[in-house]
Design an enzyme around this catalytic site. Structure first.
Site, short mmCIF file in Angstrom:
data_model
loop_
_atom_site.label_atom_id
_atom_site.label_comp_id
_atom_site.label_asym_id
_atom_site.label_seq_id
_atom_site.Cartn_x
_atom_site.Cartn_y
_atom_site.Cartn_z
N LYS A 1 -67.12 30.67 69.86
CA LYS A 1 -67.96 30.77 71.15
C LYS A 1 -68.92 29.67 71.16
CE LYS A 1 -70.84 34.05 73.73
NZ LYS A 1 -71.58 35.19 73.71
N SER B 1 -70.93 38.24 77.61
CA SER B 1 -70.71 36.97 77.99
C SER B 1 -69.69 36.48 77.10
CB SER B 1 -72.24 36.17 77.49
OG SER B 1 -72.47 36.45 75.89
N SER C 1 -72.27 41.54 74.18
CA SER C 1 -71.63 40.24 74.36
C SER C 1 -70.25 40.13 73.64
CB SER C 1 -72.24 39.19 74.61
OG SER C 1 -73.32 39.12 75.74
#
Lengths: 101, 498
Positions: free
Chosen positions: B80, B155, B179
């Site tokens: 990420k 997210s 997330s």
């Protein structure tokens, strides 16, 4: 539901200035409307009777964490400055910090 | 051998260790897959072809030299874009960090490299991890591999979509309010938020420091456990890192036995707002757990209805403070320096207005408001008290049961654009995942099936007491095996080919 706070255009301008965000004037009304809706919803926390409840700032019962003070490898100044928008004499170069031009 | 992309991480590691496939072949197969599908999925913001192949070659050399390989050596992973990786662009989905190449590795990145994990690239995310759809990325949304017109969650939509689209068997996510878990739920993958403090936050660009926690994304519970074990453990570089043993998550995933366990269904995380097909698959999973010998009871957590409100005061407050460092002085974007003779404050204001997207600006202003004189006690102070009550609800529940379960998200994946300009509707996606972050306890989402009405994945959430992350893996693996036996094949094989 608690009182929905009223958020004016001027309030948003003030918050934006506190947060150092130079918002375009035409965006203020839209943000005011959205912040009022969000604040109206989160104000629900006031419904909970919690006068005698201690606040929780953190999930872990940590107070202070110490380590021994020893010299360790760290970034060189070139590495530390590698992402800087502007550099001068091995330092971060910034715009003027005082008000007088 | 294009089948290499269909292997689990455990199978891939075994193939590399035995010599059935080289790490370079495995990496190349995934890089080819990314070239083939990522234009449509947009899971990646940056692909590091050269670095990935070099890391894979190093694993192959180590094997040739007779070195003992770590359990995930040669397995590709998507990172990420909120995690620093030395010399590799790290944007956090924001314009304000465009072009920034961090001079250091996060602890998670360093541990992955040390374990011979092959980092393929950086994945898309909502700006600074604020959002539930990945639409708040400055670089355009990620698309759900199940239906490219739908959101992949957020997210960490990029990480979940990369795993679901067979672009990587593993990914790293971060979970501040859901997330990792909500993207896992809507993409038919597995995602785990470990106990707060279990995985180092050093080099994780902070959103809300008391809530953020990195964790694994995978296609199976065992793969998630292998990654969890690789990244977890005390780190002196993070003063909030938990100094204690890592629970045996891999052993728990292999045990997969719920016989005699007490499992609580959270009463407050169901009913109004929960899609019928989500509830149906959840109820079926409950029946499976009962059939395997678990004792399932309903448990009430009376303060959970206030968790969302408390979270959306605590998070913006911490975020407004953490994001203050993006001021155009030391790294990232700087705007408007040459326009007149501006002061440093004017340049900061121009830079932040140009560099932050609408959701970041909303949350920064909300936090600024909640922390300002005259409002602090009513908003932030009161939210912190509610946080205590949420933690007490969990503590009381875990006196009755070993784990708690609920749907991970109230609905399946919604259409791109549907909730983009309605922040409150967007926030409701996190209603079931937020309580775990507030209390700091671990949570897992795993696929529970497809909702009959839309054919899209449904996630089931398991929550355990702090530092009992192994229970998630035990229950998750047991349920996964039972569901797989009913389905006949892994759920991702039902997804349309890209």
């Amino acid at each position: 539901m608690s009182d929905t706070p009223s958020i004016t255009r001027a309030d948003v301008a003030h918050l934006a200035s506190l947060a150092r965000i130079d918002l375009p004037p035409e965006s203020l009304d839209h943000y005011a409307e959205q912040l009022a809706v969000i604040l109206g919803a989160v104000a629900q926390v006031a419904e909970v009777a919690a006068d005698d409840i201690p606040p929780m700032s953190h999930p872990l019962p940590l107070v202070n964490v110490f380590r021994t003070d020893e010299v360790r490898p760290s970034l060189t100044s070139d590495e530390a400055l590698s992402g800087a928008p502007s550099v001068e004499s091995d330092r971060f170069r910034v715009p003027r910090i005082l008000d007088e031009a | 051998m294009s089948d290499l992309i269909r292997l689990t991480a455990a199978e891939t590691a075994a193939a590399v260790a035995s010599g059935a496939a080289s790490a370079v072949e495995v990496a190349q197969a995934h890089l080819d897959r990314i070239s083939e599908v990522d234009e449509r999925v947009h899971a990646f913001l940056h692909v590091d072809t050269e670095g990935a192949l070099a890391a894979a070659a190093a694993v192959d050399s180590a094997r040739a030299a007779g070195a003992t390989l770590s359990p995930l050596a040669g397995v590709p992973l998507a990172l990420k874009d909120v995690m620093t990786q030395k010399g590799i662009p790290t944007t956090c989905g924001s314009r304000i960090l465009e072009g920034w190449r961090p001079p250091y590795d996060s602890t998670v990145t360093a541990r992955l490299k040390a374990a011979g994990v092959v980092i393929l690239g950086k994945t898309n995310m909502d700006e600074f991890a604020m959002g539930s759809s990945t639409e708040h990325s400055a670089y355009g949304p990620t698309h759900n591999p199940w239906d490219l017109d739908r959101i992949p969650g957020g997210s960490g939509g990029g990480s979940a979509a990369a795993v679901a689209a067979f672009e990587a068997p593993l990914a790293i996510g971060t979970d501040t309010g859901g997330s990792i878990r909500q993207p896992a739920a809507v993409t038919g993958t597995v995602g785990v938020k470990p106990t707060y403090g279990a995985v180092s936050r050093y080099g994780l660009v902070a959103l809300a420091s008391s809530l953020d926690q990195a964790g694994p994304c995978a296609r199976t519970v065992l793969d998630a456990a292998l990654l969890h074990a690789t990244i977890a453990g005390h780190d002196p570089l993070d003063s909030t890192s938990f100094d204690g043993p890592v629970p045996d998550v891999v052993g728990a995933a292999l045990r997969a036995d719920v016989q005699g366990m007490r499992i609580g269904v959270v009463k407050e995380l169901s009913g109004e707002g929960y899609q019928a097909g989500v509830q149906q698959r959840f109820d079926e999973a409950v029946a499976l757990l009962t059939g395997m010998g678990a004792e399932v009871v309903e448990v009430s957590c009376p303060n959970f209805p206030y968790a969302l409100a408390a979270y959306y005061l605590i998070l913006p407050s911490e975020c407004s403070s953490n994001l203050a460092k993006f001021d155009g002085m030391r790294f990232g974007l700087r705007v408007g320096e040459d326009d007149g003779d501006p002061s440093v404050e004017q340049v900061m204001g121009r830079t932040r207005a140009a560099g932050f997207g609408a959701e970041a600006i909303r949350r920064i202003m909300l936090g600024t408001y909640a922390l300002s004189a005259g409002y602090y006690d009513a908003y932030y102070g009161q939210a912190q008290k509610v946080r205590t009550l949420i933690a007490r609800d969990f503590a009381a529940a875990f006196e009755q049961v070993d784990v708690l379960i609920s749907p991970t998200a109230p609905t399946t994946a919604f259409k791109l654009g549907e909730k983009l300009d309605d922040p409150l509707a967007m926030y409701l996606n996190d209603v079931a995942t937020i309580p775990a972050n507030l209390a700091g306890i671990p949570g897992m989402s795993l696929p529970a099936g497809l909702a009959p009405e839309d054919g899209l994945p449904v996630g089931l959430q398991i929550m355990a007491p702090a530092m009992a992350d192994d229970r998630l893996y035990n229950v998750g693996a047991a349920l996964e095996a039972a569901l797989l036996s009913n389905w006949g094949r892994p759920i991702l094989q039902e997804a349309p080919s890209l």
